[in-house]
Scaffold this motif. Structure first.
Motif, PDB file in Angstrom:
ATOM      1  N   TYR A 297      -3.130   1.671   9.765  1.00 33.21           N
ATOM      2  CA  TYR A 297      -3.431   0.322   9.304  1.00 33.21           C
ATOM      3  C   TYR A 297      -2.465  -0.690   9.931  1.00 33.21           C
ATOM      4  O   TYR A 297      -2.854  -1.828  10.244  1.00 33.21           O
ATOM      5  CB  TYR A 297      -3.342   0.252   7.785  1.00 33.21           C
ATOM      6  CG  TYR A 297      -4.536   0.841   7.065  1.00 33.21           C
ATOM      7  CD1 TYR A 297      -5.579   1.439   7.768  1.00 33.21           C
ATOM      8  CD2 TYR A 297      -4.628   0.812   5.678  1.00 33.21           C
ATOM      9  CE1 TYR A 297      -6.663   1.983   7.119  1.00 33.21           C
ATOM     10  CE2 TYR A 297      -5.724   1.359   5.008  1.00 33.21           C
ATOM     11  CZ  TYR A 297      -6.730   1.939   5.737  1.00 33.21           C
ATOM     12  OH  TYR A 297      -7.813   2.481   5.086  1.00 33.21           O
TER      13      TYR A 297
ATOM     14  N   ILE B 229       0.819  -1.216   0.000  1.00 33.12           N
ATOM     15  CA  ILE B 229       0.000   0.000   0.000  1.00 33.12           C
ATOM     16  C   ILE B 229       0.849   1.261   0.000  1.00 33.12           C
ATOM     17  O   ILE B 229       0.386   2.325  -0.404  1.00 33.12           O
ATOM     18  CB  ILE B 229      -0.978   0.017   1.197  1.00 33.12           C
ATOM     19  CG1 ILE B 229      -0.247  -0.019   2.533  1.00 33.12           C
ATOM     20  CG2 ILE B 229      -1.971  -1.123   1.084  1.00 33.12           C
ATOM     21  CD1 ILE B 229      -1.177   0.094   3.738  1.00 33.12           C
TER      22      ILE B 229
ATOM     23  N   LYS C  34     -10.235  -5.537   5.489  1.00 31.41           N
ATOM     24  CA  LYS C  34     -10.718  -5.810   4.139  1.00 31.41           C
ATOM     25  C   LYS C  34      -9.618  -5.586   3.108  1.00 31.41           C
ATOM     26  O   LYS C  34      -9.434  -6.389   2.179  1.00 31.41           O
ATOM     27  CB  LYS C  34     -11.922  -4.921   3.825  1.00 31.41           C
ATOM     28  CG  LYS C  34     -13.184  -5.295   4.591  1.00 31.41           C
ATOM     29  CD  LYS C  34     -14.314  -4.330   4.284  1.00 31.41           C
ATOM     30  CE  LYS C  34     -15.556  -4.658   5.092  1.00 31.41           C
ATOM     31  NZ  LYS C  34     -16.674  -3.738   4.832  1.00 31.41           N
ATOM     32  N   MET C  35      -8.875  -4.481   3.262  1.00 34.36           N
ATOM     33  CA  MET C  35      -7.788  -4.211   2.327  1.00 34.36           C
ATOM     34  C   MET C  35      -6.705  -5.279   2.411  1.00 34.36           C
ATOM     35  O   MET C  35      -6.127  -5.702   1.406  1.00 34.36           O
ATOM     36  CB  MET C  35      -7.193  -2.835   2.609  1.00 34.36           C
ATOM     37  CG  MET C  35      -8.124  -1.684   2.277  1.00 34.36           C
ATOM     38  SD  MET C  35      -7.330  -0.079   2.475  1.00 34.36           S
ATOM     39  CE  MET C  35      -6.079  -0.146   1.188  1.00 34.36           C
TER      40      MET C  35
ATOM     41  N   ARG D 158      -7.948  -8.350   0.627  1.00 32.03           N
ATOM     42  CA  ARG D 158      -7.939  -8.136  -0.824  1.00 32.03           C
ATOM     43  C   ARG D 158      -6.517  -8.265  -1.370  1.00 32.03           C
ATOM     44  O   ARG D 158      -6.307  -8.756  -2.491  1.00 32.03           O
ATOM     45  CB  ARG D 158      -8.521  -6.762  -1.152  1.00 32.03           C
ATOM     46  CG  ARG D 158     -10.039  -6.738  -1.034  1.00 32.03           C
ATOM     47  CD  ARG D 158     -10.598  -5.358  -1.193  1.00 32.03           C
ATOM     48  NE  ARG D 158     -12.045  -5.350  -0.944  1.00 32.03           N
ATOM     49  CZ  ARG D 158     -12.705  -4.344  -0.409  1.00 32.03           C
ATOM     50  NH1 ARG D 158     -12.062  -3.249  -0.057  1.00 32.03           N
ATOM     51  NH2 ARG D 158     -14.007  -4.422  -0.224  1.00 32.03           N
ATOM     52  N   PHE D 159      -5.543  -7.809  -0.591  1.00 31.12           N
ATOM     53  CA  PHE D 159      -4.144  -7.986  -0.973  1.00 31.12           C
ATOM     54  C   PHE D 159      -3.808  -9.475  -1.049  1.00 31.12           C
ATOM     55  O   PHE D 159      -3.166  -9.934  -2.010  1.00 31.12           O
ATOM     56  CB  PHE D 159      -3.243  -7.283   0.040  1.00 31.12           C
ATOM     57  CG  PHE D 159      -1.803  -7.699  -0.026  1.00 31.12           C
ATOM     58  CD1 PHE D 159      -0.989  -7.291  -1.077  1.00 31.12           C
ATOM     59  CD2 PHE D 159      -1.251  -8.497   0.980  1.00 31.12           C
ATOM     60  CE1 PHE D 159       0.342  -7.680  -1.137  1.00 31.12           C
ATOM     61  CE2 PHE D 159       0.072  -8.884   0.922  1.00 31.12           C
ATOM     62  CZ  PHE D 159       0.877  -8.484  -0.134  1.00 31.12           C
TER      63      PHE D 159
ATOM     64  N   ASN E 273     -15.887  -9.320   3.013  1.00 34.87           N
ATOM     65  CA  ASN E 273     -16.822  -8.354   2.438  1.00 34.87           C
ATOM     66  C   ASN E 273     -18.225  -8.486   3.012  1.00 34.87           C
ATOM     67  O   ASN E 273     -19.045  -7.573   2.867  1.00 34.87           O
ATOM     68  CB  ASN E 273     -16.870  -8.516   0.919  1.00 34.87           C
ATOM     69  CG  ASN E 273     -15.616  -7.976   0.255  1.00 34.87           C
ATOM     70  OD1 ASN E 273     -14.950  -7.095   0.794  1.00 34.87           O
ATOM     71  ND2 ASN E 273     -15.285  -8.511  -0.909  1.00 34.87           N
TER      72      ASN E 273
ATOM     73  N   VAL F  10     -11.875  -1.744   7.777  1.00 36.37           N
ATOM     74  CA  VAL F  10     -11.377  -1.322   6.457  1.00 36.37           C
ATOM     75  C   VAL F  10      -9.972  -1.857   6.237  1.00 36.37           C
ATOM     76  O   VAL F  10      -9.643  -2.373   5.158  1.00 36.37           O
ATOM     77  CB  VAL F  10     -11.402   0.216   6.343  1.00 36.37           C
ATOM     78  CG1 VAL F  10     -10.661   0.666   5.084  1.00 36.37           C
ATOM     79  CG2 VAL F  10     -12.833   0.730   6.310  1.00 36.37           C
ATOM     80  N   ALA F  11      -9.125  -1.733   7.258  1.00 38.83           N
ATOM     81  CA  ALA F  11      -7.761  -2.257   7.148  1.00 38.83           C
ATOM     82  C   ALA F  11      -7.783  -3.761   6.891  1.00 38.83           C
ATOM     83  O   ALA F  11      -7.013  -4.286   6.069  1.00 38.83           O
ATOM     84  CB  ALA F  11      -6.987  -1.944   8.427  1.00 38.83           C
TER      85      ALA F  11
ATOM     86  N   ARG G  74      -0.010   1.780  -3.787  1.00 44.45           N
ATOM     87  CA  ARG G  74      -1.247   2.523  -3.567  1.00 44.45           C
ATOM     88  C   ARG G  74      -0.985   3.980  -3.188  1.00 44.45           C
ATOM     89  O   ARG G  74      -1.877   4.820  -3.292  1.00 44.45           O
ATOM     90  CB  ARG G  74      -2.085   1.843  -2.474  1.00 44.45           C
ATOM     91  CG  ARG G  74      -2.528   0.428  -2.818  1.00 44.45           C
ATOM     92  CD  ARG G  74      -3.542   0.424  -3.946  1.00 44.45           C
ATOM     93  NE  ARG G  74      -4.741   1.161  -3.586  1.00 44.45           N
ATOM     94  CZ  ARG G  74      -5.782   0.630  -2.949  1.00 44.45           C
ATOM     95  NH1 ARG G  74      -5.760  -0.645  -2.596  1.00 44.45           N
ATOM     96  NH2 ARG G  74      -6.845   1.356  -2.672  1.00 44.45           N
TER      97      ARG G  74
END
Length: 321
Positions: A31, A17, A83-84, A87-88, A101, A80-81, A21
């Protein structure tokens, strides 16, 4: 998948990230702390395989966050952290983000953000006095906070080359290194001129120093902690609640603009929000204005008809027999 592998994956995620990102440093740190808490929980409950958690496991983690007595916004950021992160792992073809999700973040804005009325903001901004050690600097910082609605990190990182006093605006660098131009009102311009041109003994800026606007007496850059501390100091002097923070001035800035008639898109641009959904939280604050707009523009929203005036004495109709 063991605990040590999870820690390695978190390090790899942070590298991802940061390099790909381009997230802000403060976001990276937040995070990192959030995922460290998750790793501690995984070790504590001995999760069999963190790459494929079940909904039951994730619900237990949310319950753990509540047991830690975290505020709703903090819990939402943790999710949120998470979920990210998953996803990674999904990009690495090592996990599925489907279960993550399914988790819905807490309703962040059940509680309306704290907002100060304009007179209270004025009391806070004028709290620094000539007898204070850094009154010129502190007054300028408070003026800029309220004039721009900037985040604390944006104010302490504001550079001299990004301030245009003659034109009355400054260039801010927000989350994700995104730049935006924000106007400076005459009060902020006056306070900045006094600070930049004032003597060090009265809280003016040292001639030599870093490229940032706000510094210590020795010329060192200030931090967000310094800014929070001075807001708390002057809130105590002004008799304002202990819960007031630099972010309160940001909330107040947005709310007062909307109260004055600014449109939501303009406020979104000034605040540097990526999504207008974030800005919409402020539409819940000024209920009186919403009612007034409804009365003004809705076809049937006019004021209730006034009752007829009382009849003059002696003109009352006698009751029927």
């Amino acid at each position: 998948m063991g605990y040590s592998q999870l820690l390695a994956d978190i390090v790899a995620f942070r590298d991802y990230i940061q390099s790909e990102r381009g997230l802000a440093e403060n976001t990276l740190l937040a995070y990192g702390r959030d995922l460290a808490r998750y790793a501690h929980w995984v070790e504590q409950v001995q999760l069999p395989d963190y790459t494929h958690p079940t909904l039951k496991h994730l619900a237990a983690y949310v319950a753990f966050l509540h047991e830690e007595q975290l505020a709703a916004p903090s819990i939402a950021r943790h999710l949120v952290a998470l979920k990210m992160f998953y996803r990674f792992l999904q990009l690495e073809e090592r996990a599925s983000a489907t279960t993550v999700n399914l988790l819905s973040s807490p309703n962040l804005w059940e509680r309306v953000p704290q907002v100060l009325p304009p007179p209270a903001v004025e009391t806070l901004i004028t709290a620094p006095q000539p007898g204070d050690r850094f009154h010129l600097r502190d007054r300028a910082m408070l003026e800029v906070l309220y004039a721009t609605g900037c985040r604390a990190s944006e104010v302490v990182n504001l550079k001299l080359n990004d301030v245009y006093l003659d034109s009355g605006f400054c260039k801010c660098v927000g989350k994700g290194s995104k730049q935006r131009v924000v106007p400076l009102n005459r009060h902020a311009v006056t306070a900045l001129r006094a600070y930049l041109g004032g003597g060090v003994d009265e809280g003016g800026r040292p001639a030599a120093g870093p490229e940032v606007v706000f510094t210590s007496k020795t010329g060192r850059p200030l931090t967000r902690i310094h800014l929070w501390a001075l807001v708390k100091k002057y809130c105590k002097r002004a008799g304002l609640p202990k819960t007031v923070s630099p972010h309160t001035l940001r909330h107040s800035f947005a709310t007062h603009l909307l109260s004055g008639g600014a449109d939501l898109r303009t406020v979104q641009e000034l605040l540097g929000h990526a999504s207008i959904a974030t800005t919409q939280i402020y539409t819940h604050v000024d209920r009186d204005r919403l009612k007034a707009l409804h009365r003004q523009f809705h076809p049937r929203g006019g004021a209730q008809p006034s009752p007829p005036p009382p009849a003059p004495p002696g003109s009352e109709t006698p009751p029927a027999a």
